[in-house]
Design a protein around this motif. Structure first.
Motif, PDB file in Angstrom:
ATOM      1  N   ARG A 247       1.093   1.227   5.953  1.00  0.00           N
ATOM      2  CA  ARG A 247      -0.019   2.132   6.266  1.00  0.00           C
ATOM      3  C   ARG A 247      -1.383   1.445   6.174  1.00  0.00           C
ATOM      4  O   ARG A 247      -2.363   1.919   6.756  1.00  0.00           O
ATOM      5  CB  ARG A 247       0.023   3.364   5.368  1.00  0.00           C
TER       6      ARG A 247
ATOM      7  N   ARG B 295     -10.368   1.248   4.784  1.00  0.00           N
ATOM      8  CA  ARG B 295     -10.980   2.430   5.417  1.00  0.00           C
ATOM      9  C   ARG B 295     -12.483   2.493   5.177  1.00  0.00           C
ATOM     10  O   ARG B 295     -13.199   3.145   5.926  1.00  0.00           O
ATOM     11  CB  ARG B 295     -10.382   3.717   4.829  1.00  0.00           C
TER      12      ARG B 295
ATOM     13  N   ASP C 257       0.835  -1.191   0.000  1.00  0.00           N
ATOM     14  CA  ASP C 257       0.000   0.000   0.000  1.00  0.00           C
ATOM     15  C   ASP C 257       0.875   1.249   0.000  1.00  0.00           C
ATOM     16  O   ASP C 257       1.514   1.585   0.986  1.00  0.00           O
ATOM     17  CB  ASP C 257      -0.887  -0.037   1.256  1.00  0.00           C
ATOM     18  N   GLY C 258       0.932   1.948  -1.130  1.00  0.00           N
ATOM     19  CA  GLY C 258       1.691   3.187  -1.248  1.00  0.00           C
ATOM     20  C   GLY C 258       3.187   3.004  -1.306  1.00  0.00           C
ATOM     21  O   GLY C 258       3.930   3.973  -1.230  1.00  0.00           O
ATOM     22  N   GLU C 259       3.637   1.769  -1.442  1.00  0.00           N
ATOM     23  CA  GLU C 259       5.078   1.523  -1.392  1.00  0.00           C
ATOM     24  C   GLU C 259       5.636   1.016  -2.722  1.00  0.00           C
ATOM     25  O   GLU C 259       6.820   0.727  -2.814  1.00  0.00           O
ATOM     26  CB  GLU C 259       5.381   0.505  -0.284  1.00  0.00           C
ATOM     27  N   GLY C 260       4.765   0.860  -3.703  1.00  0.00           N
ATOM     28  CA  GLY C 260       5.252   0.433  -5.001  1.00  0.00           C
ATOM     29  C   GLY C 260       5.588  -1.038  -5.066  1.00  0.00           C
ATOM     30  O   GLY C 260       5.269  -1.816  -4.157  1.00  0.00           O
TER      31      GLY C 260
ATOM     32  N   ASN D 110     -10.528  -0.516  -0.250  1.00  0.00           N
ATOM     33  CA  ASN D 110      -9.721   0.086   0.796  1.00  0.00           C
ATOM     34  C   ASN D 110     -10.361  -0.219   2.159  1.00  0.00           C
ATOM     35  O   ASN D 110     -11.550   0.036   2.364  1.00  0.00           O
ATOM     36  CB  ASN D 110      -9.708   1.602   0.533  1.00  0.00           C
TER      37      ASN D 110
ATOM     38  N   LYS E 188       0.171   3.606  -5.844  1.00  0.00           N
ATOM     39  CA  LYS E 188       1.502   3.959  -6.332  1.00  0.00           C
ATOM     40  C   LYS E 188       2.183   4.803  -5.268  1.00  0.00           C
ATOM     41  O   LYS E 188       1.521   5.374  -4.408  1.00  0.00           O
ATOM     42  CB  LYS E 188       1.389   4.793  -7.621  1.00  0.00           C
ATOM     43  N   VAL E 189       3.483   4.934  -5.412  1.00  0.00           N
ATOM     44  CA  VAL E 189       4.193   5.784  -4.454  1.00  0.00           C
ATOM     45  C   VAL E 189       3.668   7.215  -4.530  1.00  0.00           C
ATOM     46  O   VAL E 189       3.496   7.882  -3.514  1.00  0.00           O
ATOM     47  CB  VAL E 189       5.712   5.733  -4.701  1.00  0.00           C
TER      48      VAL E 189
ATOM     49  N   ARG F  37       0.538   7.696  -2.379  1.00  0.00           N
ATOM     50  CA  ARG F  37       0.516   6.981  -1.099  1.00  0.00           C
ATOM     51  C   ARG F  37      -0.160   7.761   0.017  1.00  0.00           C
ATOM     52  O   ARG F  37      -0.635   7.182   0.984  1.00  0.00           O
ATOM     53  CB  ARG F  37       1.928   6.589  -0.667  1.00  0.00           C
ATOM     54  N   GLU F  38      -0.215   9.076  -0.109  1.00  0.00           N
ATOM     55  CA  GLU F  38      -0.837   9.898   0.941  1.00  0.00           C
ATOM     56  C   GLU F  38      -2.344  10.048   0.752  1.00  0.00           C
ATOM     57  O   GLU F  38      -2.974  10.852   1.413  1.00  0.00           O
ATOM     58  CB  GLU F  38      -0.185  11.280   0.982  1.00  0.00           C
ATOM     59  N   ARG F  39      -2.895   9.253  -0.142  1.00  0.00           N
ATOM     60  CA  ARG F  39      -4.307   9.445  -0.468  1.00  0.00           C
ATOM     61  C   ARG F  39      -5.227   9.199   0.731  1.00  0.00           C
ATOM     62  O   ARG F  39      -5.190   8.143   1.345  1.00  0.00           O
ATOM     63  CB  ARG F  39      -4.706   8.525  -1.610  1.00  0.00           C
ATOM     64  N   ASP F  40      -6.011  10.175   1.057  1.00  0.00           N
ATOM     65  CA  ASP F  40      -7.123  10.053   1.988  1.00  0.00           C
ATOM     66  C   ASP F  40      -7.952  11.321   1.851  1.00  0.00           C
ATOM     67  O   ASP F  40      -7.838  12.015   0.835  1.00  0.00           O
ATOM     68  CB  ASP F  40      -6.652   9.803   3.434  1.00  0.00           C
TER      69      ASP F  40
ATOM     70  N   PHE G 259      -9.857   5.210  -3.283  1.00  0.00           N
ATOM     71  CA  PHE G 259      -8.896   4.176  -3.666  1.00  0.00           C
ATOM     72  C   PHE G 259      -7.742   4.121  -2.668  1.00  0.00           C
ATOM     73  O   PHE G 259      -7.573   5.029  -1.854  1.00  0.00           O
ATOM     74  CB  PHE G 259      -8.368   4.494  -5.064  1.00  0.00           C
ATOM     75  N   TYR G 260      -6.977   3.056  -2.703  1.00  0.00           N
ATOM     76  CA  TYR G 260      -5.832   2.913  -1.801  1.00  0.00           C
ATOM     77  C   TYR G 260      -4.601   3.565  -2.442  1.00  0.00           C
ATOM     78  O   TYR G 260      -4.675   4.079  -3.555  1.00  0.00           O
ATOM     79  CB  TYR G 260      -5.576   1.444  -1.478  1.00  0.00           C
ATOM     80  N   GLY G 261      -3.494   3.564  -1.733  1.00  0.00           N
ATOM     81  CA  GLY G 261      -2.258   4.108  -2.285  1.00  0.00           C
ATOM     82  C   GLY G 261      -1.656   3.123  -3.266  1.00  0.00           C
ATOM     83  O   GLY G 261      -0.788   2.334  -2.918  1.00  0.00           O
TER      84      GLY G 261
ATOM     85  N   THR H  33     -10.628   9.347  -4.450  1.00  0.00           N
ATOM     86  CA  THR H  33     -10.311   9.463  -3.033  1.00  0.00           C
ATOM     87  C   THR H  33     -10.574   8.178  -2.246  1.00  0.00           C
ATOM     88  O   THR H  33      -9.971   7.963  -1.201  1.00  0.00           O
ATOM     89  CB  THR H  33     -11.104  10.643  -2.427  1.00  0.00           C
TER      90      THR H  33
END
Lengths: 389, 383
Positions: free
Chosen positions: A100, A311, A69-72, A309, B272-273, B276-279, B268-270, B266
């Motif tokens: 995360r 969340r 998640d967010g780390e590629g 997600n 891609k790098v 990654r801060e998506r919220d 969706f999850y992160g 908004t």
């Protein structure tokens, strides 16, 4: 000890309490629940007037911590390649509790989850259950293993047939390889049992030990199946093998709901709110959980994070209710039903005496868009609090 | 003539009209109010007290051009053979019979921007379409809304991996600048009456250089957002920012430049790098600061039917309810430069509206009837 007061409580097992109390002991267990409970004089009180309390949610099928998640690409640890039959891996060894997505799970009100390997392999490895808060995954685990993951449909044939250029390349190929694995496992089991009887030494083979657990009904086979015919194939395979099983995703389940009810199939449904990213999910509908429920199928909801997600897990529940399921029934699909499906109903899934004090505090009805999930608690400890943006 | 009676009309621009009537003539809203008489011979729909809002507008989707549910066969959003393909046009890639449009109608979406993808620095012309039941894309398109562009991971990833340019963010910016500079010179020469050899790449950028068409720039990370603004200012372009995931880090800069933003997907999850801060930090920060923005699902990254789900979740994070509804209707229309025509219930605007079973932002509410230009395009079967 902690005493929750004046909360509207949905305990899931047992009736809703309009204004109730929960007493939590120092081990994070519920020691009493009711309209009023006897509490020691020195107890810490938490006044939850105007708040709604539900059990923490259970996500029956997720890839939290293993899907980058967010780390590629570097942290994509869900599908071990190149073997199509890969029972010896365990998702536990891929899981990064600092990712995360764990915080996302807590934000989504998820306190317990089953983390499973991906669906690239006909047999993909073992899954396990853990709490969503902690630093050391081993301290977060509450059951391991919880099942052997397998997959039918598009994913195995794409990964192996199309990309890696070996079997399976068709749906029948996938089923054939799964059958073959369990036939080999049976032979292995017979040799192992004979050796044990005769007191002879026996070389353990990691490949077959998970299969033995499945055949001995110690853990279920959890088969990824979206399309209706894949679901029917999964039922066929598991009935042939006489094993316990669940259907994971069950996207077309609504088309064959009566068949699933008749065969007493456990449907783990999701990822919710899907975008139909594949051909096998083309006929996805948000109404699926409601249709299955009305047909008498036992349903658990899943995020399949990251595909929904974590969340937004409760939003998935609310959208499912749009098609005619009560709040209480949806809540069961996210709490006690998955607890039972994981064999964890003695510990989580409802607010009952003796169970873990995993609960959520809402400032209104959990299905309302105007409601905030204010905090998530695991074993009596606050593990997430809604930030103000 | 169509008359919808006994409706709670959320106009978005002129408050709520209880027990109102809405008249439609020639596909436009002819009248609306509490004291409107139903003309003789009009077809009447009784809303039975239900809420009507303008149709939901998805400003940034790939409906019909990245078709859902049919795999790579329906993937036509990225002409990924070169990073500079402004000569592509979304209208040539849209399948109006795609399942995406069925989903949109069922969800009360009456108009959507359909954009080329984000693999290319310049990806092609985007259009706004109505979700009409038609196979003919010309009958659905009502505007060209911009030239798609992309910064960040996608272009440098796609071409860099193949050892082609761009392979860095500065490469992204340089190649984009180079194309715009050439287009500027080409446009100037044409305007001066000089004899210029037709060039399909340059020709497609002329409306951008003349500010007739905005450039729609994909940017997630804060520095990509700033780069997008920098380049657009250098060339004096009209532009919008698309996605804007880390917008909350550069709110003041966006506000100073008065940039229009489409925020999302908004939910969706992160993935891609760069995202990654998506919220929900960005929409909440924008809403507080007064940045002009709308939500997008980037359909089918998040399913378009959950655009209103997104707006609902934003309210749980503190956004004003009416603003959240505008951010999927009126502000989406504004983002596409079409708020003179759609996005609110006003006399003279297109008769695009939805009859809801309840509050449109409520997760339990259904779209009961979807109307595009006075025609019912979807009606829920009530069992």
């Amino acid at each position: 000890m902690l005493l929750i007061k004046n909360a509207k409580i949905y305990p899931v097992v047992g009736d809703m309490i309009e204004s109730g109390q929960i007493l939590i002991d120092d081990n994070g267990k519920i020691s009493a629940i009711g309209q009023t409970v006897d509490a020691p004089a020195d107890v810490n009180e938490m006044d939850l007037s105007g708040k709604i309390v539900t059990p923490g949610l259970i996500d029956i099928h997720t890839h939290v911590g293993i899907w980058g998640d967010g780390e590629g690409a570097d942290s994509m640890d869900g599908n071990e390649k190149p073997d199509a039959i890969n029972p010896k891996v365990n998702a536990l060894d891929s899981t990064n509790p600092h990712q995360r997505s764990f915080e996302g799970a807590r934000e989504g009100g998820i306190t317990t989850m089953q983390i499973v390997p991906g669906s690239g392999n006909p047999i993909g490895g073992l899954g396990f259950a853990c709490k969503s808060y902690g630093t050391i995954i081993d301290e977060m685990v509450i059951k391991n293993p919880t099942g052997l993951k397998g997959a039918l449909g598009e994913n195995p044939k794409n990964l192996h047939g199309n990309m890696l250029k070996h079997a399976p390349s068709t749906r029948m190929g996938t089923a054939g390889l799964i059958r073959e694995y369990f036939e080999e496992t049976k032979a292995y089991m017979a040799k192992k049992d004979a050796a044990e009887k005769e007191g002879k030494s026996f070389d353990i083979d990691m490949k077959y030990e998970p299969g033995v657990m499945v055949l001995k009904k110690e853990i279920p086979l959890r088969l990824h199946a979206h399309r209706h015919d894949d679901i029917v194939t999964a039922v066929r395979l598991c009935q042939e093998l006489d094993v316990e099983f669940s259907i994971e995703h069950c996207t077309d389940g609504y088309k064959i709901a009566d068949y699933l009810a008749k065969n007493n199939v456990l449907a783990c449904v999701g990822p919710g709110l899907s975008n139909s990213s594949k051909v096998e999910t083309a006929d996805f509908t948000d109404a699926n959980p409601a249709i299955l429920h009305k047909a008498g199928v036992k349903v658990c909801l899943m995020t399949d994070h990251p595909f929904l997600n974590t969340r937004h897990f409760m939003v998935y529940g609310a959208v499912s209710a749009r098609y005619g399921i009560s709040f209480e029934d949806v809540l069961k699909m996210m709490t006690i039903n998955p607890a039972e499906a994981l064999g964890l109903e003695d510990r989580v899934g409802s607010l009952e005496v003796g169970k873990d004090a995993d609960f959520l505090v809402y400032d209104g009805h959990p299905f309302s868009y105007k409601t905030k999930l204010e905090a998530t608690y695991i074993e009596g400890q606050k593990v997430w609090e809604k930030p103000v943006y | 003539m169509l008359a919808v009676i006994n409706a709670r009309l959320e106009t978005l621009t002129n408050g709520v009209i209880e027990e109102g009537t809405l008249l439609v003539k020639d596909g436009k809203i002819a009248e609306l109010g509490a004291d409107v008489k139903v003309p003789e011979g009009a077809k009447v729909i009784d809303a039975k007290g239900r809420t009507i809002t303008p149709g939901i507008v998805e400003a940034h989707s790939h409906a019909g051009i990245n078709e859902k549910g049919i795999g790579s066969a329906g993937s036509d959003a990225n002409e990924g053979t070169s990073p500079i393909t402004p000569w592509c046009h979304a209208k040539d890639g849209i399948n109006m019979l795609a399942a995406d449009f069925d989903e949109f109608r069922e969800a009360g979406i009456t108009a959507t921007g359909v954009l080329p993808g984000s693999a290319n620095l310049l990806g092609g012309t985007a259009v706004a379409v109505k979700t009409k039941n038609t196979a003919i894309v010309e009958e659905a398109i009502f505007a060209e809304i911009g030239m798609k562009s992309a910064l960040g991971q996608n272009p440098k990833g796609k071409y860099g991996r193949a050892n082609k340019a761009p392979s860095t963010r500065m490469g992204n910016a340089a190649l984009l600048r180079e194309a715009l500079l050439k287009a500027q010179q080409y446009t100037n020469k044409k305007d001066a009456g000089e004899d210029v050899k037709f060039d399909k790449t340059m020709e497609s950028l002329v409306p951008v250089m003349k500010k007739e068409l905005p450039i729609l720039i994909h940017c997630h990370r804060a520095d990509d957002i700033v780069t997008a603004i920098r380049i657009c200012k250098e060339f004096g372009l009209k532009y919008t920012l698309e996605h804007v995931t880390e917008g909350y880090l550069v709110v003041d800069h966006i506000l100073e430049n008065d940039s229009l933003c489409a925020v999302g997907p908004t939910m969706f999850y992160g993935s891609k790098v760069e995202n990654r801060e998506r919220d929900f930090r960005t929409p909440i920060a924008f809403s507080k600061a007064g940045v002009r923005f709308c939500f997008t699902t980037d359909h089918a990254v998040i399913a378009g039917r959950h655009l209103r789900t997104t707006a609902g979740i934003a309210v749980s994070w503190g956004m004003d309810r009416d603003e959240a509804l505008k951010a999927i209707t009126l502000y989406s229309a504004r983002h596409m430069g079409q708020d003179h025509r759609i996005g609110s219930l006003e006399v003279g605007k297109d008769a695009d509206f939805v009859i809801w079973s309840g509050d449109p932002l409520c997760f339990l509410t259904h779209a009961d009837v979807t109307v595009v230009e006075g025609n019912v395009v979807y009606e829920r079967e009530v069992l």
